[in-house]
Motif scaffolding. Structure first.
Motif, PDB file in Angstrom:
ATOM      1  N   PHE A   1       0.830  -1.207  -0.002  1.00 33.88           N
ATOM      2  CA  PHE A   1       0.015  -0.019  -0.069  1.00 33.88           C
ATOM      3  C   PHE A   1       0.917   1.067  -0.157  1.00 33.88           C
ATOM      4  O   PHE A   1       0.593   2.166  -0.853  1.00 33.88           O
ATOM      5  CB  PHE A   1      -1.111  -0.114   1.357  1.00 33.88           C
ATOM      6  CG  PHE A   1      -1.798   1.263   1.263  1.00 33.88           C
ATOM      7  CD1 PHE A   1      -3.225   1.146   1.055  1.00 33.88           C
ATOM      8  CD2 PHE A   1      -1.478   2.460   1.820  1.00 33.88           C
ATOM      9  CE1 PHE A   1      -4.250   2.161   0.997  1.00 33.88           C
ATOM     10  CE2 PHE A   1      -2.321   3.649   1.933  1.00 33.88           C
ATOM     11  CZ  PHE A   1      -3.511   3.370   1.497  1.00 33.88           C
ATOM     12  N   GLN A   2       1.866   1.204   0.893  1.00 33.21           N
ATOM     13  CA  GLN A   2       2.819   2.455   0.953  1.00 33.21           C
ATOM     14  C   GLN A   2       3.321   2.682  -0.203  1.00 33.21           C
ATOM     15  O   GLN A   2       3.512   3.922  -0.662  1.00 33.21           O
ATOM     16  CB  GLN A   2       3.683   2.409   2.138  1.00 33.21           C
ATOM     17  CG  GLN A   2       4.579   3.567   2.364  1.00 33.21           C
ATOM     18  CD  GLN A   2       5.650   3.166   2.908  1.00 33.21           C
ATOM     19  OE1 GLN A   2       5.892   1.791   3.419  1.00 33.21           O
ATOM     20  NE2 GLN A   2       6.823   3.870   2.898  1.00 33.21           N
ATOM     21  N   LEU A   3       3.949   1.701  -0.744  1.00 29.27           N
ATOM     22  CA  LEU A   3       4.757   2.020  -2.108  1.00 29.27           C
ATOM     23  C   LEU A   3       3.963   2.138  -3.153  1.00 29.27           C
ATOM     24  O   LEU A   3       4.159   2.972  -4.135  1.00 29.27           O
ATOM     25  CB  LEU A   3       5.496   0.608  -2.290  1.00 29.27           C
ATOM     26  CG  LEU A   3       6.636   0.325  -1.207  1.00 29.27           C
ATOM     27  CD1 LEU A   3       7.280  -0.927  -1.516  1.00 29.27           C
ATOM     28  CD2 LEU A   3       7.693   1.400  -1.415  1.00 29.27           C
ATOM     29  N   SER A   4       2.656   1.650  -3.222  1.00 31.37           N
ATOM     30  CA  SER A   4       1.742   2.190  -4.254  1.00 31.37           C
ATOM     31  C   SER A   4       1.516   3.632  -4.215  1.00 31.37           C
ATOM     32  O   SER A   4       1.218   4.234  -5.453  1.00 31.37           O
ATOM     33  CB  SER A   4       0.538   1.083  -4.271  1.00 31.37           C
ATOM     34  OG  SER A   4       0.823  -0.209  -4.529  1.00 31.37           O
ATOM     35  N   ALA A   5       1.201   3.934  -2.878  1.00 35.09           N
ATOM     36  CA  ALA A   5       0.761   5.434  -2.768  1.00 35.09           C
ATOM     37  C   ALA A   5       1.976   6.223  -3.225  1.00 35.09           C
ATOM     38  O   ALA A   5       1.783   7.396  -3.490  1.00 35.09           O
ATOM     39  CB  ALA A   5       0.471   5.610  -1.227  1.00 35.09           C
ATOM     40  N   GLN A   6       2.948   5.927  -3.311  1.00 32.13           N
ATOM     41  CA  GLN A   6       4.269   6.787  -3.671  1.00 32.13           C
ATOM     42  C   GLN A   6       4.541   6.662  -5.139  1.00 32.13           C
ATOM     43  O   GLN A   6       5.217   7.310  -5.915  1.00 32.13           O
ATOM     44  CB  GLN A   6       5.558   6.051  -3.234  1.00 32.13           C
ATOM     45  CG  GLN A   6       5.425   6.305  -1.497  1.00 32.13           C
ATOM     46  CD  GLN A   6       6.803   5.635  -1.106  1.00 32.13           C
ATOM     47  OE1 GLN A   6       7.612   5.285  -1.671  1.00 32.13           O
ATOM     48  NE2 GLN A   6       6.826   5.408   0.342  1.00 32.13           N
ATOM     49  N   GLY A   7       3.470   5.896  -5.854  1.00 30.02           N
ATOM     50  CA  GLY A   7       3.458   5.842  -7.012  1.00 30.02           C
ATOM     51  C   GLY A   7       4.149   4.739  -8.131  1.00 30.02           C
ATOM     52  O   GLY A   7       4.353   4.674  -9.170  1.00 30.02           O
ATOM     53  N   LEU A   8       4.623   3.608  -7.353  1.00 32.36           N
ATOM     54  CA  LEU A   8       5.649   2.612  -7.737  1.00 32.36           C
ATOM     55  C   LEU A   8       4.852   1.665  -8.505  1.00 32.36           C
ATOM     56  O   LEU A   8       3.457   1.363  -8.157  1.00 32.36           O
ATOM     57  CB  LEU A   8       6.254   2.065  -6.406  1.00 32.36           C
ATOM     58  CG  LEU A   8       7.826   2.616  -6.286  1.00 32.36           C
ATOM     59  CD1 LEU A   8       7.782   3.986  -5.782  1.00 32.36           C
ATOM     60  CD2 LEU A   8       8.514   1.627  -5.400  1.00 32.36           C
ATOM     61  N   THR A   9       5.226   1.192  -9.582  1.00 32.22           N
ATOM     62  CA  THR A   9       4.540   0.023 -10.059  1.00 32.22           C
ATOM     63  C   THR A   9       4.842  -1.146  -9.567  1.00 32.22           C
ATOM     64  O   THR A   9       5.491  -1.268  -8.468  1.00 32.22           O
ATOM     65  CB  THR A   9       4.955  -0.201 -11.883  1.00 32.22           C
ATOM     66  OG1 THR A   9       6.435  -0.639 -11.698  1.00 32.22           O
ATOM     67  CG2 THR A   9       4.877   1.228 -12.294  1.00 32.22           C
ATOM     68  N   CYS A  10       3.712  -2.314  -9.890  1.00 32.76           N
ATOM     69  CA  CYS A  10       4.231  -3.593  -9.405  1.00 32.76           C
ATOM     70  C   CYS A  10       5.357  -4.111  -9.631  1.00 32.76           C
ATOM     71  O   CYS A  10       6.072  -4.820  -8.702  1.00 32.76           O
ATOM     72  CB  CYS A  10       2.967  -4.570  -9.837  1.00 32.76           C
ATOM     73  SG  CYS A  10       1.373  -4.485  -9.198  1.00 32.76           S
ATOM     74  N   ALA A  11       6.069  -3.844 -10.585  1.00 37.54           N
ATOM     75  CA  ALA A  11       7.352  -4.468 -11.141  1.00 37.54           C
ATOM     76  C   ALA A  11       8.356  -3.570 -10.080  1.00 37.54           C
ATOM     77  O   ALA A  11       9.446  -4.208  -9.465  1.00 37.54           O
ATOM     78  CB  ALA A  11       7.817  -3.975 -12.399  1.00 37.54           C
ATOM     79  N   GLU A  12       8.234  -2.496  -9.758  1.00 36.04           N
ATOM     80  CA  GLU A  12       9.081  -1.571  -8.896  1.00 36.04           C
ATOM     81  C   GLU A  12       8.949  -1.962  -7.558  1.00 36.04           C
ATOM     82  O   GLU A  12       9.936  -2.118  -6.662  1.00 36.04           O
ATOM     83  CB  GLU A  12       8.940  -0.216  -9.064  1.00 36.04           C
ATOM     84  CG  GLU A  12       9.163   0.326 -10.429  1.00 36.04           C
ATOM     85  CD  GLU A  12       8.748   1.810 -10.517  1.00 36.04           C
ATOM     86  OE1 GLU A  12       9.419   2.690 -11.307  1.00 36.04           O
ATOM     87  OE2 GLU A  12       7.690   2.118 -10.146  1.00 36.04           O
TER      88      GLU A  12
END
Length: 232
Positions: free
Chosen positions: A158-169
């Motif tokens: 959730f946190q990383l997705s909220a930062q705009g990262l893709t699933c690969a990232e």
């Protein structure tokens, strides 16, 4: 006193905003800027409580200005005041550090309310924009209760997705496979009731979950779980 810098490339808009703000006894316009570079310079010089910022500034766009100001003046609140009302511009502005976004077809009362909210350390999204499905799709229940539904790994995703990262990232950051990252993200969005990424960004923005969560170091979570015997 709420000190304000106005950044807009149209003199008539700056003049109108200054006249409006001068009707508020506790507002003080300390400087104006005609373009992005000037906005950064005068904001750094006067260190205002709030910068009212247009997105189209002629030289560098308002999103880049917001990113620069949020990095160098973290205590200065940024209110985007723009005719650009698509969810792309709204979410990119929030990710760049803006705390408020008001459409130029909003009422003067709403702009003043946004400035007061942002000056008080809160966040603001104008009513017209919050009615858009991609921006208005939010959880209205108490956020900690919903957040506790997630597993530890889902919270990291959730946190990383909220930062705009893709699933690969996200997969590279957490040292897991892309398929596993996609599964965690799908489960997380299902539990929180999100049907699209924009709703996730808006939820994190409204509840300041991203800002309150410590950054995840590559591989750290996986190592910790292995030590504790938990399954990743």
């Amino acid at each position: 006193m709420v000190t304000i810098v106005i950044a807009d490339d149209h003199p008539i808009v700056r003049k109108g905003l200054k006249s409006l703000f001068e009707t508020e006894k506790d507002f003080s316009v300390v400087a104006e800027a005609n373009d992005g570079f000037e906005a950064v310079n005068v904001a750094q010089r006067f260190n205002p409580n709030v910068v009212v910022l247009d997105l189209i500034l002629g030289d560098i766009n308002g999103i880049e200005v917001a990113r620069e100001l949020s990095k160098n003046l973290p205590r200065t609140g940024i209110v985007i005041y723009s005719m650009l009302a698509s969810d792309h511009y709204v979410m990119e502005s929030f990710k760049a550090g803006a705390r408020g976004y008001v459409s130029k077809d909003s009422s003067s009362e709403e702009l003043i309310r946004a400035i007061r909210e942002v000056a008080a350390g809160k966040r603001y999204l104008s009513a017209r924009l919050s009615e858009q499905p991609s921006l208005g799709e939010m959880i209205t229940t108490n956020s900690p209760d919903f957040y506790r539904r997630l597993t530890a790994r889902e919270r990291e995703v959730f946190q990383l997705s909220a930062q705009g990262l893709t699933c690969a990232e996200i997969a590279r950051r957490l040292n897991i496979s892309r398929r596993t990252a996609e599964a965690h993200r799908a489960n997380m969005m299902r539990k929180l009731g999100f049907s699209r990424p924009a709703a996730l960004y808006n939820f994190a923005f409204q509840h300041e979950i991203q800002a309150d969560t410590a950054p995840v170091k590559p591989g750290t979570a996986k190592k910790n779980r292995k030590k504790s015997g938990q399954q990743v």
